[in-house]
Design an enzyme around this catalytic site. Structure first.
Site, short mmCIF file in Angstrom:
data_model
loop_
_atom_site.label_atom_id
_atom_site.label_comp_id
_atom_site.label_asym_id
_atom_site.label_seq_id
_atom_site.Cartn_x
_atom_site.Cartn_y
_atom_site.Cartn_z
N THR A 365 75.45 10.19 10.16
CA THR A 365 76.02 9.82 11.44
C THR A 365 77.52 9.82 11.29
OG1 THR A 365 74.05 8.49 11.84
CG2 THR A 365 75.95 7.98 13.20
N GLY A 458 72.69 5.07 9.02
CA GLY A 458 71.28 4.79 9.24
C GLY A 458 71.04 3.30 9.44
#
Length: 554
Positions: A365, A458
């Site tokens: 991410t 995460g």
């Protein structure tokens, strides 16, 4: 006006008490120096924080393709200078032909890696629609001005560092295995530091987006490329999926912690609920990072994490598909009841931790933070899920697709790639958004903008954001020092405290083990990019030294 500044966080994590980049008017902090520079240039043109965020997002799709994306999705949290708050959900959605058993064999067992790699691992991308929606509501410059810098980066190329070259070399085998056409722009050579990566197909895709906004991705040649890739690879994303995708404006979650207002993301993100639950519990405790008391804080933090991640598995999902009991999960009496079993001297085994009885209800991410000269702020976290997503590069369009379907509960009780357990609430359903841990967050102090913060990672995202906030508010750190601080993470399962190398100073390990905790060293946790208002009104950046994250300001 101060001279324009660009600063990359290249200091070691051992540096304590250091300051990040200081600016008087505006700041951008992102995962790549080129993207931060793009955002700064938009602000210098008179653009606002949302303008800059859109430009940074598209730039990251070029220079940080393992996580920056147009093939994934994410969340915006926005604070306008009139103290109005907004959040935009552009999370990916399950394709219309998806179903709860799609990753199970005839015996009901999970098929290994089917939700992780390849064409069936991808949800319907939301990133481009999200950028357009944000622009339509808050944009001030021309749309073309926001996309053009990323087109130039893709067409002209950018120079790879050694780490970036190694990253593409490692990805080659997976790209070739899972893409139906070899993406030679990534796999055509053995990369070395100093090489220039040119992405001509991606430049053309971005040109379509520049010229046609939403329709440049969800219709026309780019949509055709996506569907053709799906058909060749056995995927299920269709033209109908793309045409019907809509990002959604939602009410942000608002909380309070010791005189600070917390503005964060609600479902389908679990992250905002998790940090508000943890802060709502911790306000009843006196914590310190001094000596042995730091180990006591880490014990408290771990016990909170086990309880909130149990709640996550049971109660958190896309609120359009499941009635997430937000008010109940944040209820002060509920949080106190959840912690009645807390023992300051002993770890609670995860087997003894279940979701609470509600009172009224019978790692890849990227994040970036932006503050503009007008006092507007954006916290944006976007993702492909795993590094390089599904490892499917859309032939003709040049971008990587996400593997977000693994964030659904593909079978109740089966852990996802981050070891997080899921339940019935987060099962696969057509059109549903998968549960996320992304936690873009903005803080106010005394009514003024105070901090903008978020991270990738995460399931470690909420705990990293929580730890950064606590480092500033409780332990008196500046922004860069708070970001540099070694991190710890725990969740419901597995029953272990993960820690970064060098984190176990003093008697921390001895004290935690005496309380019954198991500890495990792991690689770096998160890459927090944050901005803090200093007492004199200037801004301090915190660009995470765990990556090549960088701040730019003026």
């Amino acid at each position: 006006m101060l001279a324009t500044l660009l600063w990359s966080s290249c200091s070691t994590q051992e540096d304590q008490g250091i300051r990040g980049l200081i600016s008087e008017k505006a700041m951008v902090v992102s995962a790549h120096p080129l993207a931060s520079e793009v955002g700064k240039s938009i602000l210098e043109k008179g653009g606002n924080a949302v303008d800059a965020a859109i430009a940074v997002h598209f730039a990251l799709a070029v220079v940080y393709p393992e996580a920056g994306n147009i093939g994934g999705g994410g969340f915006f949290v926005i604070r306008q200078n009139d103290a109005s708050y907004h959040s935009l959900d552009f999370r990916e959605r399950g394709p219309l032909n998806s179903h709860p058993d799609m990753y199970l064999d005839e015996n009901g067992e999970v098929i290994d890696r089917l939700s992780l790699k390849g064409h069936l691992a991808s949800g319907v991308p939301g990133a481009v629609d999200g950028m357009v929606k944000a622009f339509q509501k808050f944009g001030s410059l021309a749309w073309e001005d926001l996309v053009q810098p990323s087109i130039e980066l893709a067409a002209k190329g950018f120079v790879l560092t050694e780490d970036e070259a190694n990253k593409f070399n490692r990805a080659t085998e997976l790209f070739q295995r899972y893409s139906t056409v070899d993406p030679v722009q990534f796999t055509g050579k053995s990369w070395e530091a100093g090489d220039t990566l040119v992405q001509s197909e991606l430049a053309e895709t971005l040109t379509q987006i520049r010229d046609h906004q939403r329709e440049g991705f969800y219709a026309g040649p780019v949509a055709d490329y996506i569907v053709e890739e799906m058909q060749r690879g056995g995927g299920i994303i269709s033209h109908e999926d793309l045409a019907s995708y809509e990002s959604t404006w939602r009410q942000p979650l608002i909380g309070e912690y010791k005189g600070h207002k917390i503005i964060t993301m609600g479902p389908p993100s679990s992250g905002g609920l998790i940090i508000l639950q943890m802060l709502g519990t911790m306000k009843n405790f006196d914590v310190s990072n001094k000596g042995d008391r730091y180990a006591d804080y880490l014990h408290l933090k771990t016990e909170m994490e086990r309880r909130v991640y149990a709640d996550r598995a049971a109660y958190m999902a896309d609120s359009d598909y499941y009635p997430v009991p937000i008010e109940d999960l944040l209820n002060e009496e509920y949080l106190k009841e959840r912690f009645l079993s807390f023992n300051p001297e002993r770890a609670t085994p995860s087997a003894e931790v279940q979701e609470g009885n509600l009172l009224s209800m019978s790692e890849e991410t990227t994040h970036f933070s932006v503050v503009d000269p007008m006092g507007n702020a954006v916290a944006c976290t976007t993702t492909l899920n795993g590094g390089m997503g599904s490892s499917v590069v859309v032939s003709g369009a040049g971008f990587v697709l996400n593997n977000e379907m693994d964030d659904f509960s593909i079978k109740p009780g089966h852990p996802n790639m981050f070891g997080v357990l899921g339940g019935e609430a987060n099962k696969v359903e057509p059109g549903k958004r998968m549960l996320s841990s992304m936690t873009p967050t903005i803080l106010e102090k005394d009514g003024d903008l105070y901090m903008v913060v978020g991270t990738p990672g995460g399931s470690t995202i909420p705990t990293s954001v929580f730890q950064t906030i606590v480092n500033v508010i409780e332990f008196g750190m500046g922004m860069q020092e708070a970001v540099n601080e070694k991190r710890f993470h725990s969740q419901w399962q597995p029953e272990v405290i993960s820690y970064e190398k060098g984190a176990l100073t003093g008697n921390i390990q001895e004290i935690l083990e005496a309380k019954g905790h198991e500890l495990s060293e792991r690689s770096s946790i998160g890459r927090v990019d944050a901005i803090l208002r200093l007492p004199d009104g200037r801004w301090e950046a915190g660009a995470d030294p765990r990556g090549m994250d960088a701040a730019a300001g003026f």
